[in-house]
Design an enzyme around this catalytic site. Structure first.
Site, PDB file in Angstrom:
ATOM      1  N   CYS A   1    -117.592 -56.249  30.835  1.00  0.00           N
ATOM      2  CA  CYS A   1    -118.688 -56.370  29.850  1.00  0.00           C
ATOM      3  C   CYS A   1    -120.050 -56.558  30.492  1.00  0.00           C
ATOM      4  O   CYS A   1    -121.071 -56.213  29.904  1.00  0.00           O
ATOM      5  CB  CYS A   1    -118.404 -57.522  28.893  1.00  0.00           C
ATOM      6  SG  CYS A   1    -116.972 -57.170  27.876  1.00  0.00           S
TER       7      CYS A   1
ATOM      8  N   HIS B   1    -124.863 -58.621  25.136  1.00  0.00           N
ATOM      9  CA  HIS B   1    -123.643 -57.809  25.126  1.00  0.00           C
ATOM     10  C   HIS B   1    -122.964 -58.004  23.768  1.00  0.00           C
ATOM     11  O   HIS B   1    -122.829 -59.133  23.287  1.00  0.00           O
ATOM     12  CB  HIS B   1    -122.716 -58.239  26.263  1.00  0.00           C
ATOM     13  CG  HIS B   1    -121.311 -57.773  26.068  1.00  0.00           C
ATOM     14  ND1 HIS B   1    -121.000 -56.457  25.801  1.00  0.00           N
ATOM     15  CD2 HIS B   1    -120.129 -58.446  26.057  1.00  0.00           C
ATOM     16  CE1 HIS B   1    -119.698 -56.347  25.653  1.00  0.00           C
ATOM     17  NE2 HIS B   1    -119.145 -57.532  25.800  1.00  0.00           N
TER      18      HIS B   1
ATOM     19  N   ASN C   1    -117.030 -53.723  20.174  1.00  0.00           N
ATOM     20  CA  ASN C   1    -117.365 -54.095  21.556  1.00  0.00           C
ATOM     21  C   ASN C   1    -117.086 -52.887  22.442  1.00  0.00           C
ATOM     22  O   ASN C   1    -115.936 -52.534  22.668  1.00  0.00           O
ATOM     23  CB  ASN C   1    -116.510 -55.303  21.959  1.00  0.00           C
ATOM     24  CG  ASN C   1    -116.695 -55.732  23.412  1.00  0.00           C
ATOM     25  OD1 ASN C   1    -117.214 -54.986  24.233  1.00  0.00           O
ATOM     26  ND2 ASN C   1    -116.231 -56.926  23.725  1.00  0.00           N
TER      27      ASN C   1
HETATM   28  N1  ACO Z   1    -106.136 -59.962  12.286  1.00  0.00           N
HETATM   29  C1  ACO Z   1    -105.623 -61.033  11.649  1.00  0.00           C
HETATM   30  N2  ACO Z   1    -105.256 -62.181  12.301  1.00  0.00           N
HETATM   31  C2  ACO Z   1    -105.462 -62.213  13.638  1.00  0.00           C
HETATM   32  C3  ACO Z   1    -106.008 -61.120  14.343  1.00  0.00           C
HETATM   33  C4  ACO Z   1    -106.341 -59.971  13.620  1.00  0.00           C
HETATM   34  N3  ACO Z   1    -106.883 -58.881  14.209  1.00  0.00           N
HETATM   35  N4  ACO Z   1    -106.079 -61.457  15.656  1.00  0.00           N
HETATM   36  C5  ACO Z   1    -105.598 -62.701  15.765  1.00  0.00           C
HETATM   37  N5  ACO Z   1    -105.218 -63.166  14.551  1.00  0.00           N
HETATM   38  C6  ACO Z   1    -104.667 -64.480  14.215  1.00  0.00           C
HETATM   39  C7  ACO Z   1    -103.991 -65.131  15.387  1.00  0.00           C
HETATM   40  O1  ACO Z   1    -102.662 -64.702  15.485  1.00  0.00           O
HETATM   41  C8  ACO Z   1    -104.088 -66.587  15.011  1.00  0.00           C
HETATM   42  O2  ACO Z   1    -103.099 -66.874  14.065  1.00  0.00           O
HETATM   43  P1  ACO Z   1    -102.341 -68.320  14.042  1.00  0.00           P
HETATM   44  O3  ACO Z   1    -103.429 -69.319  13.791  1.00  0.00           O
HETATM   45  O4  ACO Z   1    -101.372 -68.169  12.938  1.00  0.00           O
HETATM   46  O5  ACO Z   1    -101.734 -68.465  15.397  1.00  0.00           O
HETATM   47  C9  ACO Z   1    -105.432 -66.699  14.278  1.00  0.00           C
HETATM   48  O6  ACO Z   1    -105.752 -65.352  13.878  1.00  0.00           O
HETATM   49  C10 ACO Z   1    -106.550 -67.256  15.124  1.00  0.00           C
HETATM   50  O7  ACO Z   1    -106.549 -66.622  16.400  1.00  0.00           O
HETATM   51  P2  ACO Z   1    -107.643 -66.922  17.491  1.00  0.00           P
HETATM   52  O8  ACO Z   1    -107.412 -66.052  18.665  1.00  0.00           O
HETATM   53  O9  ACO Z   1    -107.726 -68.407  17.707  1.00  0.00           O
HETATM   54  O10 ACO Z   1    -108.969 -66.453  16.696  1.00  0.00           O
HETATM   55  P3  ACO Z   1    -110.478 -66.608  17.077  1.00  0.00           P
HETATM   56  O11 ACO Z   1    -111.197 -67.231  15.967  1.00  0.00           O
HETATM   57  O12 ACO Z   1    -110.672 -67.206  18.437  1.00  0.00           O
HETATM   58  O13 ACO Z   1    -110.969 -65.104  17.151  1.00  0.00           O
HETATM   59  C11 ACO Z   1    -111.471 -63.452  18.802  1.00  0.00           C
HETATM   60  C12 ACO Z   1    -110.382 -64.219  18.084  1.00  0.00           C
HETATM   61  C13 ACO Z   1    -112.201 -62.613  17.799  1.00  0.00           C
HETATM   62  C14 ACO Z   1    -110.783 -62.583  19.827  1.00  0.00           C
HETATM   63  C15 ACO Z   1    -112.453 -64.438  19.490  1.00  0.00           C
HETATM   64  O14 ACO Z   1    -111.754 -65.416  20.187  1.00  0.00           O
HETATM   65  C16 ACO Z   1    -113.411 -63.754  20.453  1.00  0.00           C
HETATM   66  O15 ACO Z   1    -114.221 -62.924  20.076  1.00  0.00           O
HETATM   67  N6  ACO Z   1    -113.361 -64.107  21.727  1.00  0.00           N
HETATM   68  C17 ACO Z   1    -114.258 -63.528  22.721  1.00  0.00           C
HETATM   69  C18 ACO Z   1    -113.903 -62.119  23.034  1.00  0.00           C
HETATM   70  C19 ACO Z   1    -114.825 -61.604  24.099  1.00  0.00           C
HETATM   71  O16 ACO Z   1    -116.003 -61.886  24.105  1.00  0.00           O
HETATM   72  N7  ACO Z   1    -114.313 -60.901  25.049  1.00  0.00           N
HETATM   73  C20 ACO Z   1    -115.153 -60.557  26.181  1.00  0.00           C
HETATM   74  C21 ACO Z   1    -115.538 -59.213  26.173  1.00  0.00           C
HETATM   75  S1  ACO Z   1    -114.232 -58.123  26.470  1.00  0.00           S
HETATM   76  C22 ACO Z   1    -114.254 -57.735  28.155  1.00  0.00           C
HETATM   77  O17 ACO Z   1    -114.933 -58.294  28.971  1.00  0.00           O
HETATM   78  C23 ACO Z   1    -113.330 -56.710  28.531  1.00  0.00           C
END
Ligand code: ACO
Length: 349
Positions: free
Chosen positions: A114, A276, A306
């Site tokens: 990223c 980003h 993203n």
């Molecule tokens: N649809 C529905 N439910 C989902 C989905 C989905 N697509 N994905 C996960 N869930 C569920 C999970 O299973 C979990 O369920 P549970 O509570 O029953 O176990 C619940 O939603 C919460 O999951 P979390 O992972 O805790 O959700 P969070 O609020 O953290 O959101 C996300 C997830 C969007 C991935 C967030 O953590 C995020 O954006 N993180 C940063 C990502 C990022 O910036 N990456 C860097 C760039 S990528 C790179 O460098 C290659």
């Protein structure tokens, strides 16, 4: 010292729009969950056979080169950032050099996910500053849609990513005060496996804390990519989303402050911040921490998702095309991602 300026900028996104509703055909998710957690409404996916990371990079580069008022033959160095290359090797830089019929110039691939584009920009900036090159093409491009787990198992990652490309041409500037003021690069490899794609790779389980398929003698020759890995879905990216989120909202504002301090400026001086596009909530946290107004931050994750190394140049180009960036404006770029790596840049447009 000789500074570099962005002389031309372009971006390309595939025509194929994939909405959150479309994703529901493959996995258990909802438009509400995706929008609430990430801000994403839709993303673009490359044509299955007709488009690659390189071809999208070429589309963006052609626009940037034309806007710089030069031709592909004038480019004297390529820096190509991607985590989704056409081939494991060689990199996309040489494929772009071939596709655009450029001279036998240097082509460097940057693998910083990223923050890849900001890293690539920083590399190019150094070559301009030393006077080594005059026209450097910097590209960030990704074709994520080929390498994601579209089953419910992979939903936390696959809903986030989209395909696309952005490019700039860097040239020396003669104008006082104009150009890239400074770039700031960081890494923290302690968390390398928190957001990673382990396979294909040569780790042989050495670094990976998650258990992956074990090998025996009979599997010599299959260690790079085996049937077991595929059966075990080890060929897809892994991410501990909340850990990435927590670190991103600290490191992105930190690197912006670092860039501002290095130039004797404050957040109030920023005309536009291009963060980003990882997650709208991350960008909003960063905005809040820096106490920036809405008109000082540009986001487009809602429609493109993203796009990793492409996200900063796509957003930068869109903001510029919409007249949100004018000559003399202070533009700040900030990115954070896998590695972890993070980076910032300040540009006087
Ligand atoms: N649809 C529905 N439910 C989902 C989905 C989905 N697509 N994905 C996960 N869930 C569920 C999970 O299973 C979990 O369920 P549970 O509570 O029953 O176990 C619940 O939603 C919460 O999951 P979390 O992972 O805790 O959700 P969070 O609020 O953290 O959101 C996300 C997830 C969007 C991935 C967030 O953590 C995020 O954006 N993180 C940063 C990502 C990022 O910036 N990456 C860097 C760039 S990528 C790179 O460098 C290659």
């Amino acid at each position: 010292m000789q500074r570099s300026k962005i002389a031309g900028i372009g971006y390309y996104v595939p025509k194929n729009v994939f909405t959150n509703e479309d994703l529901k055909k493959y996995m258990d998710t909802s438009d509400e969950w995706i929008q609430e957690r990430t801000g994403i409404k839709e993303r673009r996916y490359a044509d299955r056979t007709g488009e690659t990371t390189t071809t999208m990079g070429v589309e963006a580069a052609a626009i940037a080169i034309e806007r710089a008022g030069i031709t592909p033959q004038d480019i004297d160095f390529i820096v190509f950032a991607t985590l989704s290359p056409d081939y494991y090797f060689p990199g996309c830089g040489v494929l772009l050099q071939r596709a655009m019929k450029m001279k036998e110039i240097g082509a460097l691939d940057v693998r910083n996910q990223c923050s890849g584009f900001v890293y690539a920009l920083s590399v190019a900036d150094q070559f301009i500053k030393t006077g080594m090159y005059k026209n450097i093409l910097v590209v960030g491009a990704e074709k994520h849609s080929f390498g994601l787990d579209f089953s419910t198992r992979g939903r936390n990652i696959s809903v986030i990513f989209g395909d696309g490309a952005g490019a700039v041409v860097l040239q020396p500037t003669q104008k006082d005060g104009q150009g890239i003021l400074s770039t700031h690069l960081h890494s923290d490899g302690e968390s390398a496996e928190i957001l990673a794609m382990y396979n294909p790779g040569t780790h042989a389980n050495h670094w990976v804390t998650d258990p992956v398929a074990k090998f025996d003698e009979a599997e010599m020759g299959q260690m790079f990519m085996s049937h077991a890995m595929i059966d075990d879905a080890q060929n897809f990216p892994n991410m501990d989303g909340p850990s990435v989120f927590k670190k991103a909202i600290v490191k992105m504002p930190e690197v912006v402050h670092e860039a501002l301090t290095a130039n004797g400026l404050t957040a109030a001086d920023i005309n536009i911040l291009i963060p980003h596009q990882a997650n709208l909530r991350i960008a909003q946290f960063v905005q809040q921490k820096l106490q920036l107004r809405d008109d000082q931050v540009y986001n487009n994750i809602q429609k493109f998702g993203n796009t990793t190394a492409a996200s900063v140049p796509i957003a930068l180009c869109e903001a510029w095309e919409q007249g949100k960036i004018k000559e003399g404006d202070l533009v700040c770029l900030a990115a954070f991602g896998s590695g972890f790596t993070w980076a910032g840049a300040l540009i006087r447009w």
